[in-house]
Design a protein around this motif. Structure first.
Motif, short mmCIF file in Angstrom:
data_model
loop_
_atom_site.label_atom_id
_atom_site.label_comp_id
_atom_site.label_asym_id
_atom_site.label_seq_id
_atom_site.Cartn_x
_atom_site.Cartn_y
_atom_site.Cartn_z
N THR A 109 7.57 -21.31 -27.86
CA THR A 109 7.64 -20.82 -29.24
C THR A 109 8.91 -20.02 -29.48
OG1 THR A 109 6.38 -19.69 -30.98
CG2 THR A 109 6.44 -18.63 -28.84
N CYS A 121 -2.22 -22.43 -29.68
CA CYS A 121 -0.80 -22.66 -29.44
C CYS A 121 -0.60 -24.14 -29.18
CB CYS A 121 -0.34 -21.85 -28.23
SG CYS A 121 1.38 -22.11 -27.76
N PRO A 122 0.30 -24.79 -29.89
CA PRO A 122 0.53 -26.22 -29.65
C PRO A 122 1.09 -26.47 -28.26
CG PRO A 122 2.20 -25.33 -31.10
CD PRO A 122 1.18 -24.25 -30.92
N ASP A 123 0.86 -27.66 -27.76
CA ASP A 123 1.39 -28.05 -26.46
C ASP A 123 2.92 -28.03 -26.49
OD1 ASP A 123 -1.17 -28.42 -25.51
OD2 ASP A 123 -1.20 -30.57 -25.99
N PRO A 124 3.53 -27.82 -25.32
CA PRO A 124 5.01 -27.81 -25.27
C PRO A 124 5.66 -29.07 -25.82
CG PRO A 124 4.11 -26.91 -23.24
CD PRO A 124 2.95 -27.44 -24.02
N ASP A 125 5.02 -30.24 -25.62
CA ASP A 125 5.63 -31.47 -26.12
C ASP A 125 5.63 -31.51 -27.65
OD1 ASP A 125 2.88 -31.71 -26.13
OD2 ASP A 125 2.89 -33.86 -25.78
N ILE A 126 4.60 -30.90 -28.26
CA ILE A 126 4.56 -30.84 -29.73
C ILE A 126 5.66 -29.92 -30.24
CG2 ILE A 126 3.20 -30.00 -31.70
CD1 ILE A 126 0.72 -31.04 -30.27
N TYR A 168 1.41 -16.93 -23.04
CA TYR A 168 1.06 -18.35 -23.13
C TYR A 168 1.98 -19.05 -24.13
CZ TYR A 168 -2.08 -22.42 -23.47
OH TYR A 168 -2.61 -23.68 -23.44
N CYS A 221 -4.67 -24.73 -35.47
CA CYS A 221 -4.90 -25.51 -34.25
C CYS A 221 -6.38 -25.83 -34.11
CB CYS A 221 -4.41 -24.74 -33.03
SG CYS A 221 -2.62 -24.61 -32.88
N ALA A 253 5.04 -21.93 -23.67
CA ALA A 253 4.98 -23.21 -24.38
C ALA A 253 6.26 -23.51 -25.14
CB ALA A 253 3.80 -23.22 -25.34
#
Length: 347
Positions: A166, A132-137, A160, A73, A164
């Motif tokens: 995961t 951590c990638p964004d929830p939309d990703i 976190y 990231c 999101a």
């Protein structure tokens, strides 16, 4: 969730080969691990998008088993002033090795392109480090059939990542070799894996796997007993013939050139555990928090030294169990650990 991680990993054994960017991770290593019943990983870090596509294709030529891809990231750009001060400090190493320092630039390691690649290639498990990638990703990856794992070093990061969306937490203890994945805390991670697993398990419902200096089946059993569904090992595979580890790096591990590991950001501007060689010992206290700028700055020094057989200067990432590393084929290591695990669980 694309893969049933709640019921275990998409592999016969609860053993994950850690992605090791910068050389050690190869299609041959991931395929050999997968062929032995464990779960292999490719490291997308530092690869160009084209190289990542080629690596995924090469791995699929070697195995029909599932494997994962790890992505870095992006982090925020660093203050250039301390980076310049550090460059002036390490300049004598440039003279000694006869190569210029690298450009201390910021980049996002082609983050967007790599997300598109793993999505279009429908990689079964995509893990993330340094954030951590964004929830939309995560949702886009789920739609593409990819499960998502996030590497965490604290309960706060675990919460976190859970929020999101995961599917799996890769819980990294201080014992782990290589870069520490911390993204909410910029201090060194000093939490032992055993206590960190306990803290995360008490507050998080997402399945977790543990990593941190694990080299034996008995240690794998301890992590599973702590509530993990799997265990990630990197250092155990560093000296396999299938790994892309440099000859200088291998020799430093196998010859026990250095007596201990340390946490340092001298090489990359981000805390990482490796062998306590001369460069790490000399410059750790002065190295700023500046990743990937310091990584790019020191890379020519590290490459030149490794090619010259000089172990004093490259980053020699290793977990605390490094003295148990062997040059055996990856499948032999997987089978040995699996056998030890069976004995430990029976006991």
């Amino acid at each position: 969730m694309a893969v049933g991680l709640a019921n275990g990993l998409p592999s016969e054994l609860p053993i994950i080969q850690a992605p090791m960017a910068g050389g050690p991770s190869t299609p041959e290593l991931a395929a050999a691990v997968a062929g032995a019943g464990a779960f292999g990983f490719l490291a997308a870090g530092y690869l160009s998008p084209d190289q990542l596509v080629t690596s995924i294709a090469a791995t699929r030529e070697l195995t029909d088993a599932s494997f994962g891809v790890n992505i870095f990231c992006p982090t925020a750009p660093a203050d250039p002033a301390p980076v310049q001060t550090y460059a002036e400090m390490i300049a004598p190493q440039s003279v000694r090795l006869g190569v210029p320092l690298g450009e201390p630039r910021w980049d996002d390691d082609a983050y967007g392109d790599k997300l598109e690649i793993v999505s279009s290639e429908h990689v079964p498990l995509v893990s993330f480090t340094f954030g951590c990638p964004d929830p939309d990703i995560i949702e886009v990856l789920h739609i593409a059939g990819c499960s998502v794992a996030v590497t965490v070093t604290s309960p706060a990061e675990a919460r976190y990542a859970e929020q999101a969306g995961t599917d799996l937490l890769l819980v990294q203890g201080t014992e782990a070799g290589g870069h520490q994945a911390s993204f909410l805390d910029h201090e060194p991670n000093t939490r032992p894996l055993s206590s960190l697993l306990e803290e995360v398990r008490e507050s998080i419902d997402v399945p977790m796997a543990g990593s941190g200096g694990i080299m034996t089946g008995a240690q794998v059993a301890e992590v599973l007993h702590a509530g993990a569904i799997g265990v990630q090992l990197g250092t155990a595979f560093l000296c396999c013939p299938e790994a892309g580890t440099s000859a200088t790096y291998r020799q430093a591990i196998m010859d026990r050139t250095y007596s201990e590991t340390m946490i340092t950001r001298a090489f990359s501007g981000r805390y990482a555990r490796g062998l306590a060689n001369e460069f790490a010992m000399t410059y750790s206290d002065a190295a700023p928090d500046a990743y990937p700028e310091i990584h790019h700055l020191t890379r020519p020094l590290r490459v030149a030294a490794a090619k010259a057989g000089d172990a004093t200067t490259p980053n020699l990432w290793a977990g605390q169990g490094w003295k148990s590393a062997t040059p055996d084929p990856a499948a032999t290591i997987v089978r040995r650990i699996a056998s030890e695990l069976e004995v430990a669980l029976a006991g």
